[in-house]
Design a protein around this motif. Structure first.
Motif, PDB file in Angstrom:
ATOM      1  N   LEU A   2       0.826  -1.204   0.000  1.00 56.04           N
ATOM      2  CA  LEU A   2       0.000   0.000   0.000  1.00 56.04           C
ATOM      3  C   LEU A   2       0.866   1.262   0.000  1.00 56.04           C
ATOM      4  N   CYS A   3       0.273   2.328  -0.481  1.00 58.71           N
ATOM      5  CA  CYS A   3       0.917   3.641  -0.533  1.00 58.71           C
ATOM      6  C   CYS A   3       1.222   4.116   0.892  1.00 58.71           C
ATOM      7  N   ASP A   4       2.452   4.623   1.102  1.00 56.93           N
ATOM      8  CA  ASP A   4       2.845   5.130   2.421  1.00 56.93           C
ATOM      9  C   ASP A   4       2.100   6.413   2.788  1.00 56.93           C
ATOM     10  N   ALA A   5       1.635   7.173   1.802  1.00 52.13           N
ATOM     11  CA  ALA A   5       0.975   8.455   2.077  1.00 52.13           C
ATOM     12  C   ALA A   5      -0.504   8.285   2.396  1.00 52.13           C
ATOM     13  N   CYS A   6      -1.253   7.650   1.475  1.00 49.73           N
ATOM     14  CA  CYS A   6      -2.713   7.565   1.657  1.00 49.73           C
ATOM     15  C   CYS A   6      -3.155   6.254   2.309  1.00 49.73           C
ATOM     16  N   LYS A   7      -2.339   5.237   2.247  1.00 55.32           N
ATOM     17  CA  LYS A   7      -2.634   3.917   2.815  1.00 55.32           C
ATOM     18  C   LYS A   7      -3.901   3.285   2.229  1.00 55.32           C
ATOM     19  N   VAL A  12       2.912   2.243  -6.698  1.00 55.44           N
ATOM     20  CA  VAL A  12       3.490   1.970  -8.011  1.00 55.44           C
ATOM     21  C   VAL A  12       4.808   2.720  -8.218  1.00 55.44           C
ATOM     22  N   VAL A  13       5.112   3.678  -7.344  1.00 62.82           N
ATOM     23  CA  VAL A  13       6.362   4.430  -7.407  1.00 62.82           C
ATOM     24  C   VAL A  13       7.133   4.095  -6.133  1.00 62.82           C
ATOM     25  N   HIS A  14       8.360   3.611  -6.311  1.00 58.65           N
ATOM     26  CA  HIS A  14       9.191   3.213  -5.171  1.00 58.65           C
ATOM     27  C   HIS A  14      10.475   4.024  -5.225  1.00 58.65           C
ATOM     28  N   ILE A  15      10.740   4.773  -4.153  1.00 60.46           N
ATOM     29  CA  ILE A  15      11.891   5.673  -4.127  1.00 60.46           C
ATOM     30  C   ILE A  15      12.775   5.307  -2.941  1.00 60.46           C
ATOM     31  N   LEU A  26      10.413   5.010   0.238  1.00 60.74           N
ATOM     32  CA  LEU A  26       9.109   5.651   0.116  1.00 60.74           C
ATOM     33  C   LEU A  26       8.343   4.956  -0.996  1.00 60.74           C
ATOM     34  N   HIS A  27       7.152   4.478  -0.683  1.00 60.83           N
ATOM     35  CA  HIS A  27       6.315   3.759  -1.649  1.00 60.83           C
ATOM     36  C   HIS A  27       5.014   4.542  -1.813  1.00 60.83           C
ATOM     37  N   LEU A  28       4.742   4.989  -3.049  1.00 63.68           N
ATOM     38  CA  LEU A  28       3.591   5.845  -3.303  1.00 63.68           C
ATOM     39  C   LEU A  28       2.720   5.305  -4.431  1.00 63.68           C
ATOM     40  N   ALA A  30       0.202   6.297  -7.709  1.00 62.32           N
ATOM     41  CA  ALA A  30       0.398   7.302  -8.763  1.00 62.32           C
ATOM     42  C   ALA A  30      -0.176   8.654  -8.358  1.00 62.32           C
ATOM     43  N   ALA A  31      -1.344   8.659  -7.702  1.00 65.45           N
ATOM     44  CA  ALA A  31      -1.981   9.921  -7.317  1.00 65.45           C
ATOM     45  C   ALA A  31      -1.135  10.675  -6.298  1.00 65.45           C
ATOM     46  N   CYS A  32      -0.619   9.994  -5.298  1.00 66.38           N
ATOM     47  CA  CYS A  32       0.198  10.654  -4.277  1.00 66.38           C
ATOM     48  C   CYS A  32       1.555  11.068  -4.836  1.00 66.38           C
ATOM     49  N   ALA A  33       2.097  10.278  -5.765  1.00 66.59           N
ATOM     50  CA  ALA A  33       3.381  10.622  -6.376  1.00 66.59           C
ATOM     51  C   ALA A  33       3.251  11.916  -7.177  1.00 66.59           C
ATOM     52  N   LYS A  34       2.105  12.115  -7.834  1.00 68.45           N
ATOM     53  CA  LYS A  34       1.888  13.344  -8.600  1.00 68.45           C
ATOM     54  C   LYS A  34       1.809  14.568  -7.691  1.00 68.45           C
ATOM     55  N   LYS A  35       1.319  14.368  -6.469  1.00 68.03           N
ATOM     56  CA  LYS A  35       1.165  15.479  -5.537  1.00 68.03           C
ATOM     57  C   LYS A  35       2.500  15.902  -4.914  1.00 68.03           C
ATOM     58  N   GLN A  36       3.465  15.007  -4.912  1.00 63.93           N
ATOM     59  CA  GLN A  36       4.754  15.302  -4.280  1.00 63.93           C
ATOM     60  C   GLN A  36       5.487  16.388  -5.059  1.00 63.93           C
ATOM     61  N   THR A  37       5.875  17.453  -4.400  1.00 62.18           N
ATOM     62  CA  THR A  37       6.594  18.541  -5.068  1.00 62.18           C
ATOM     63  C   THR A  37       8.075  18.249  -5.204  1.00 62.18           C
ATOM     64  N   ASN A  38       8.625  17.392  -4.358  1.00 55.69           N
ATOM     65  CA  ASN A  38      10.061  17.116  -4.431  1.00 55.69           C
ATOM     66  C   ASN A  38      10.426  16.175  -5.582  1.00 55.69           C
ATOM     67  N   PHE A  39       9.464  15.789  -6.407  1.00 57.79           N
ATOM     68  CA  PHE A  39       9.756  14.951  -7.578  1.00 57.79           C
ATOM     69  C   PHE A  39       9.776  15.775  -8.854  1.00 57.79           C
ATOM     70  N   SER A  40       9.712  17.092  -8.765  1.00 60.06           N
ATOM     71  CA  SER A  40       9.638  17.926  -9.956  1.00 60.06           C
ATOM     72  C   SER A  40      10.857  17.756 -10.847  1.00 60.06           C
ATOM     73  N   ASN A  41      12.017  17.418 -10.263  1.00 63.24           N
ATOM     74  CA  ASN A  41      13.205  17.220 -11.095  1.00 63.24           C
ATOM     75  C   ASN A  41      13.148  15.918 -11.887  1.00 63.24           C
ATOM     76  N   PHE A  42      12.188  15.036 -11.604  1.00 65.54           N
ATOM     77  CA  PHE A  42      12.035  13.799 -12.365  1.00 65.54           C
ATOM     78  C   PHE A  42      11.028  13.921 -13.499  1.00 65.54           C
ATOM     79  N   ARG A  43      10.366  15.063 -13.649  1.00 67.58           N
ATOM     80  CA  ARG A  43       9.335  15.227 -14.672  1.00 67.58           C
ATOM     81  C   ARG A  43       9.888  15.032 -16.078  1.00 67.58           C
ATOM     82  N   ASP A  44      11.140  15.486 -16.313  1.00 69.05           N
ATOM     83  CA  ASP A  44      11.700  15.351 -17.654  1.00 69.05           C
ATOM     84  C   ASP A  44      11.968  13.899 -18.008  1.00 69.05           C
TER      85      ASP A  44
END
Length: 171
Positions: A2-7, A12-15, A26-28, A30-44
């Motif tokens: 399960l997602c560590d944020a929303c449970k 689907v994203v493992h960091i 950190l296991h998130l 897709a919805a919670c991973a999109k909300k994370q602002t510290n992943f903006s450098n991975f958008r490209d």
């Protein structure tokens, strides 16, 4: 898992983050991973919003446009086609006619079906197909007024037709 944020949803994203020798997992979903602002450098890298087909057709593609095509019949967007890998209805081919040819050229090398010839047999099918392609080439040469080359192709067609059982008349 399960997602560590929303449970609630499947992660689907493992960091894995390592700072000062300490590992943090950190296991998130897709919805919670999109909300994370510290992943903006991975958008490209397009990890979170996977757009596989469009990136294959357009290697310089950076992200989805807000004005993407939509099928009038089923309502499918090009993004949904990328995610699912198949169209929603026959009208999608018309709705996405601009996006399909580059994709096909990139994947198959052609955007039109050129056909296949059976490997077994007497070679009649192969010869008949070759004659058909030569006729198309002949028409192109005549349109371009390249008559000497056209005469050579015409002679080649006649020679091949003699090899066919019906003399090439049964097409």
């Amino acid at each position: 898992m399960l997602c560590d944020a929303c449970k609630k949803r499947e992660a689907v994203v493992h960091i894995v983050k390592i700072e000062n020798g300490r590992r943090t997992d950190l296991h998130l979903c897709a919805a919670c991973a999109k909300k994370q602002t510290n992943f903006s450098n991975f958008r490209d890298l397009n990890i979170i919003d996977n757009d596989f087909f469009r990136k294959m057709a357009y290697p310089d593609y950076q992200g989805r446009s807000g004005d993407e095509p939509r099928c009038a019949s089923c309502g499918m967007t090009y993004s949904e086609f990328n995610r699912l890998g198949k169209f929603g209805c026959p009208d999608c081919y018309e709705a996405f006619k601009e996006e399909i040819p580059p994709l096909l050229r990139r994947i198959h090398g052609h955007s039109k079906h050129v056909g296949k010839v059976p490997n077994r047999g007497t070679g009649v099918f192969r010869t008949a197909t070759h004659v058909k392609r030569l006729r198309q080439h002949l028409q192109k040469l005549v349109q371009e007024e390249r008559y000497e080359e056209a005469a050579k192709v015409r002679d080649e067609i006649r020679a091949l037709q003699r090899q066919l059982p019906d003399g090439g008349k049964g097409e």
